[in-house]
Motif scaffolding. Structure first.
Motif, PDB file in Angstrom:
ATOM      1  N   PRO A 240       0.830  -1.213   0.000  1.00 15.92           N
ATOM      2  CA  PRO A 240       0.000   0.000   0.000  1.00 15.92           C
ATOM      3  C   PRO A 240       0.862   1.259   0.000  1.00 15.92           C
ATOM      4  O   PRO A 240       1.924   1.299   0.621  1.00 15.92           O
ATOM      5  CB  PRO A 240      -0.795  -0.102   1.303  1.00 15.92           C
ATOM      6  N   MET A 241       0.379   2.260  -0.702  1.00 17.60           N
ATOM      7  CA  MET A 241       1.026   3.578  -0.644  1.00 17.60           C
ATOM      8  C   MET A 241       0.535   4.244   0.649  1.00 17.60           C
ATOM      9  O   MET A 241      -0.575   3.981   1.103  1.00 17.60           O
ATOM     10  CB  MET A 241       0.537   4.366  -1.868  1.00 17.60           C
ATOM     11  N   SER A 242       1.346   5.107   1.234  1.00 23.75           N
ATOM     12  CA  SER A 242       0.907   5.801   2.449  1.00 23.75           C
ATOM     13  C   SER A 242       0.118   7.061   2.071  1.00 23.75           C
ATOM     14  O   SER A 242       0.262   7.587   0.965  1.00 23.75           O
ATOM     15  CB  SER A 242       2.122   6.196   3.284  1.00 23.75           C
ATOM     16  N   ARG A 243      -0.661   7.550   3.011  1.00 22.65           N
ATOM     17  CA  ARG A 243      -1.389   8.825   2.799  1.00 22.65           C
ATOM     18  C   ARG A 243      -0.408   9.961   2.546  1.00 22.65           C
ATOM     19  O   ARG A 243      -0.657  10.861   1.765  1.00 22.65           O
ATOM     20  CB  ARG A 243      -2.118   9.201   4.091  1.00 22.65           C
ATOM     21  N   ASN A 244       0.691   9.889   3.285  1.00 16.91           N
ATOM     22  CA  ASN A 244       1.718  10.917   3.197  1.00 16.91           C
ATOM     23  C   ASN A 244       2.259  11.006   1.760  1.00 16.91           C
ATOM     24  O   ASN A 244       2.308  12.085   1.158  1.00 16.91           O
ATOM     25  CB  ASN A 244       2.823  10.518   4.195  1.00 16.91           C
ATOM     26  N   PHE A 245       2.608   9.851   1.181  1.00 19.53           N
ATOM     27  CA  PHE A 245       3.165   9.843  -0.168  1.00 19.53           C
ATOM     28  C   PHE A 245       2.097  10.254  -1.174  1.00 19.53           C
ATOM     29  O   PHE A 245       2.363  11.027  -2.111  1.00 19.53           O
ATOM     30  CB  PHE A 245       3.717   8.448  -0.498  1.00 19.53           C
ATOM     31  N   ALA A 246       0.872   9.770  -0.961  1.00 20.40           N
ATOM     32  CA  ALA A 246      -0.231  10.124  -1.866  1.00 20.40           C
ATOM     33  C   ALA A 246      -0.429  11.644  -1.859  1.00 20.40           C
ATOM     34  O   ALA A 246      -0.629  12.268  -2.914  1.00 20.40           O
ATOM     35  CB  ALA A 246      -1.507   9.421  -1.423  1.00 20.40           C
ATOM     36  N   GLY A 247      -0.337  12.243  -0.678  1.00 23.78           N
ATOM     37  CA  GLY A 247      -0.534  13.702  -0.555  1.00 23.78           C
ATOM     38  C   GLY A 247       0.560  14.470  -1.280  1.00 23.78           C
ATOM     39  O   GLY A 247       0.291  15.465  -1.976  1.00 23.78           O
ATOM     40  N   MET A 248       1.803  13.987  -1.138  1.00 24.44           N
ATOM     41  CA  MET A 248       2.914  14.692  -1.800  1.00 24.44           C
ATOM     42  C   MET A 248       2.765  14.598  -3.322  1.00 24.44           C
ATOM     43  O   MET A 248       2.985  15.582  -4.041  1.00 24.44           O
ATOM     44  CB  MET A 248       4.254  14.108  -1.337  1.00 24.44           C
ATOM     45  N   LEU A 249       2.386  13.431  -3.804  1.00 26.87           N
ATOM     46  CA  LEU A 249       2.189  13.260  -5.256  1.00 26.87           C
ATOM     47  C   LEU A 249       1.085  14.181  -5.763  1.00 26.87           C
ATOM     48  O   LEU A 249       1.217  14.838  -6.804  1.00 26.87           O
ATOM     49  CB  LEU A 249       1.752  11.829  -5.564  1.00 26.87           C
ATOM     50  N   ARG A 250      -0.023  14.178  -4.993  1.00 24.21           N
ATOM     51  CA  ARG A 250      -1.186  14.990  -5.397  1.00 24.21           C
ATOM     52  C   ARG A 250      -0.782  16.469  -5.517  1.00 24.21           C
ATOM     53  O   ARG A 250      -1.074  17.128  -6.522  1.00 24.21           O
ATOM     54  CB  ARG A 250      -2.307  14.800  -4.370  1.00 24.21           C
ATOM     55  N   LEU A 281      -6.715   6.652   1.432  1.00 21.68           N
ATOM     56  CA  LEU A 281      -5.488   7.456   1.348  1.00 21.68           C
ATOM     57  C   LEU A 281      -5.786   8.946   1.239  1.00 21.68           C
ATOM     58  O   LEU A 281      -4.862   9.746   1.101  1.00 21.68           O
ATOM     59  CB  LEU A 281      -4.661   7.023   0.127  1.00 21.68           C
ATOM     60  N   ASP A 282      -7.076   9.283   1.249  1.00 20.04           N
ATOM     61  CA  ASP A 282      -7.476  10.687   1.070  1.00 20.04           C
ATOM     62  C   ASP A 282      -6.951  11.241  -0.248  1.00 20.04           C
ATOM     63  O   ASP A 282      -6.545  12.405  -0.318  1.00 20.04           O
ATOM     64  CB  ASP A 282      -6.908  11.559   2.199  1.00 20.04           C
ATOM     65  N   LEU A 283      -6.921  10.407  -1.252  1.00 26.68           N
ATOM     66  CA  LEU A 283      -6.353  10.815  -2.535  1.00 26.68           C
ATOM     67  C   LEU A 283      -7.477  11.050  -3.536  1.00 26.68           C
ATOM     68  O   LEU A 283      -8.321  10.174  -3.749  1.00 26.68           O
ATOM     69  CB  LEU A 283      -5.409   9.709  -3.061  1.00 26.68           C
ATOM     70  N   VAL A 284      -7.458  12.220  -4.141  1.00 26.59           N
ATOM     71  CA  VAL A 284      -8.423  12.499  -5.209  1.00 26.59           C
ATOM     72  C   VAL A 284      -7.633  12.597  -6.515  1.00 26.59           C
ATOM     73  O   VAL A 284      -6.985  13.606  -6.791  1.00 26.59           O
ATOM     74  CB  VAL A 284      -9.200  13.807  -4.939  1.00 26.59           C
ATOM     75  N   PRO A 285      -7.666  11.536  -7.313  1.00 23.74           N
ATOM     76  CA  PRO A 285      -6.906  11.578  -8.573  1.00 23.74           C
ATOM     77  C   PRO A 285      -7.666  12.389  -9.617  1.00 23.74           C
ATOM     78  O   PRO A 285      -8.864  12.663  -9.456  1.00 23.74           O
ATOM     79  CB  PRO A 285      -6.842  10.102  -8.974  1.00 23.74           C
ATOM     80  N   ASP A 286      -6.981  12.739 -10.687  1.00 25.35           N
ATOM     81  CA  ASP A 286      -7.673  13.422 -11.791  1.00 25.35           C
ATOM     82  C   ASP A 286      -8.431  12.408 -12.638  1.00 25.35           C
ATOM     83  O   ASP A 286      -9.528  12.689 -13.132  1.00 25.35           O
ATOM     84  CB  ASP A 286      -6.660  14.169 -12.659  1.00 25.35           C
ATOM     85  N   LEU A 287      -7.829  11.236 -12.826  1.00 25.48           N
ATOM     86  CA  LEU A 287      -8.472  10.150 -13.560  1.00 25.48           C
ATOM     87  C   LEU A 287      -8.320   8.876 -12.752  1.00 25.48           C
ATOM     88  O   LEU A 287      -7.300   8.693 -12.072  1.00 25.48           O
ATOM     89  CB  LEU A 287      -7.811   9.926 -14.928  1.00 25.48           C
ATOM     90  N   MET A 288      -9.309   8.015 -12.830  1.00 24.97           N
ATOM     91  CA  MET A 288      -9.203   6.712 -12.166  1.00 24.97           C
ATOM     92  C   MET A 288      -9.525   5.623 -13.182  1.00 24.97           C
ATOM     93  O   MET A 288     -10.468   5.770 -13.966  1.00 24.97           O
ATOM     94  CB  MET A 288     -10.186   6.649 -11.004  1.00 24.97           C
ATOM     95  N   THR A 289      -8.717   4.554 -13.180  1.00 25.46           N
ATOM     96  CA  THR A 289      -9.032   3.405 -14.029  1.00 25.46           C
ATOM     97  C   THR A 289      -9.616   2.301 -13.160  1.00 25.46           C
ATOM     98  O   THR A 289      -9.163   2.080 -12.033  1.00 25.46           O
ATOM     99  CB  THR A 289      -7.782   2.868 -14.754  1.00 25.46           C
TER     100      THR A 289
END
Ligand code: PLP
Length: 450
Positions: A240-250, A281-289
């Motif tokens: 799993p990716m962490s929330r922290n990493f997901a936030g930095m990417l976002r 992960l509290d991640l909102v992507p621009d696109l999801m597959t």
């Protein structure tokens, strides 16, 4: 007891079919088990010799609502009686629109969204990249180590593991760049020690620094169209990716006008305890597959995301003969209905706790288990020859798989080193079936004991 074995596994009829398979089908398609299916219901598969096997694989994470859920079967039957194919590109139909509307509402992100439907996961990935490039008018795509995105040319290029997915198939697509995924157990700074020296946050930071260096210095943000990432690596070994990493990417993608694509093809539709792993992960992507669990057993995939990105392709620029088949749309709408009241997700979270508790107890007991990890029910464990050297034990995973199917339990492996055992049972599995499967799995761990 749910498992019933009437013959040795594989039985005589399966053996006959396997001989015919060797004759008529090329060697490329791999089989986890040597048995041939005759029918399946919820967590059980009946083979052609009358054996009943318990399924901890769900057809690679597809049958999240169980095999042949009656609501899905009824929806398929009903649609098939009306029409099976007219091609959305020729004569559109209502349930395609209904499913897109549903996915626009269900996916994370409080902004106008649109959805495009296709047939397979790989096809969804291809289309997400096409849309990101058309929208940004940029070309480079960043993907991650240990990623799996499918087997078509762009999806294969984005996939990390060479053997068997890429070997002999080059050349690959240009303008694809790979960066490390935060994988603390095997992060180089953590060396060969049982306990990670660097924790998740430290690994996240090093990975993010490598990612930034790649985009800023070797691509430049002005040339970078998209970043594609699995919120939980699937084939890569349930990391799993962490929330922290997901936030930095976002944040980085937003600041640099890069389309962030979350590939939820394996992690979606309840597998991680929420409808999508991005939610945890509290991640909102621009696109999801999406694909796999979406169709409840029928082939269908989707790209959902920001309306302006989704509208970037010109009329006719995306499409296909079978994409969003009316029969698959009917099945997918039934799956969405099944998730609607929240009971399935509640059950998935309970199941996730049970799995986690069991695997962590086994980690204490069996030296061959080097690492237990995952999110929700998407849990797995890494087999190693030695906890100190962490040398991957792919043969151990193979022996365990064989031990299990010979006793009526179907499990799958994963991971770049082939040493991860991943659990993908239907979310609707009963407690008794789960216990029965765990008993066999634990007997297998005893059997392969170092
Ligand atoms: C994360 C992810 N993306 C893409 C794919 C490709 O999907 P398909 O096999 O339907 O093309 C898979 C399949 O395992 C997957 O797990």
């Amino acid at each position: 007891m749910s498992i019933k074995l009437r013959t040795e596994i594989p039985g005589p009829h399966s053996c006959e079919l396997m001989a015919a398979r060797q004759h008529h089908v090329p060697r490329g398609p791999f089989h986890v088990t040597p048995i041939f299916a005759k029918s399946a219901k919820n967590s059980m598969i009946e083979d052609v010799d009358g054996n009943l096997l318990l399924d901890f694989a769900s057809g690679i994470g597809v049958n999240n609502v169980g095999h042949c859920h009656e609501a899905v079967v009824a929806a398929v039957r009903n649609q098939a009686q009306n029409f099976m194919h007219v091609a959305f590109n020729v004569t559109p139909y209502e349930n395609y629109i209904a499913l897109c509307k549903r996915l626009n509402a269900l996916t994370p992100g409080d902004f106008p969204k649109k959805t495009f439907l296709a047939n397979s996961g790989a096809e969804a990935v291809e289309n997400a990249i096409k849309l990101a490039r058309a929208y940004t008018k940029k070309q480079a795509v960043v993907c991650f180590d240990h990623a799996f995105h499918g087997r078509t040319y762009m999806a294969m290029t984005l996939t990390s593991k060479a053997k068997p997915y890429k070997i002999d198939f080059g050349p690959f697509n240009p303008e694809v760049f790979r960066t490390p995924f935060p994988y603390p157990y095997r992060w180089p700074g953590n060396g060969a020690s049982a306990q990670p020296v660097m924790d998740q946050q430290a690994v996240d930071e090093q990975c993010f620094a490598a990612f930034k260096d790649l985009v800023i210095n070797r691509i430049t943000p002005g040339d970078c169209a998209a970043v594609i990432v699995e919120p939980v690596l699937g084939e890569g070994g349930f990391i799993p990716m962490s929330r922290n990493f997901a936030g930095m990417l976002r944040d980085f993608c937003t600041e640099n006008k890069i389309v962030l694509i979350a590939d939820e093809i394996q992690s979606g539709f309840g597998r991680t305890g929420s409808l999508f792993a991005c939610e945890a992960l509290d991640l909102v992507p621009d696109l999801m597959t999406m694909a796999k669990g979406l169709g409840g057993g029928m082939p269908i995939s989707a790209v959902t995301g920001r309306a302006d990105i989704m509208d970037a392709a010109c009329e006719g620029g995306i499409g296909g003969t079978f994409g969003g088949s009316p029969v698959s749309c009917a099945a997918a709408l039934a799956v969405c209905d099944l998730f609607e009241n929240g009971d399935l997700l509640k059950g998935a979270r309970r199941l996730g706790f049970r799995i986690q508790e069991t695997l962590l107890a086994w980690e204490k007991k069996y030296a061959a288990i080097g690492n237990v990890r995952g999110l929700g029910t998407m849990m797995g464990f890494e087999l190693v020859k030695d906890r100190t050297t962490k040398e991957p034990w792919a043969d151990g995973a193979k022996h365990l798989t064989k031990f299990c199917y010979e006793r009526g339990l179907i499990i799958m492996t994963a991971g770049t080193y082939g040493n991860v055992v991943r659990l993908l049972m239907p979310l609707t599995i009963s407690d008794d079936e789960l216990n029965e499967g765990f008993e066999i799995l634990e007997a297998g761990l005893e059997f392969i004991k170092l």
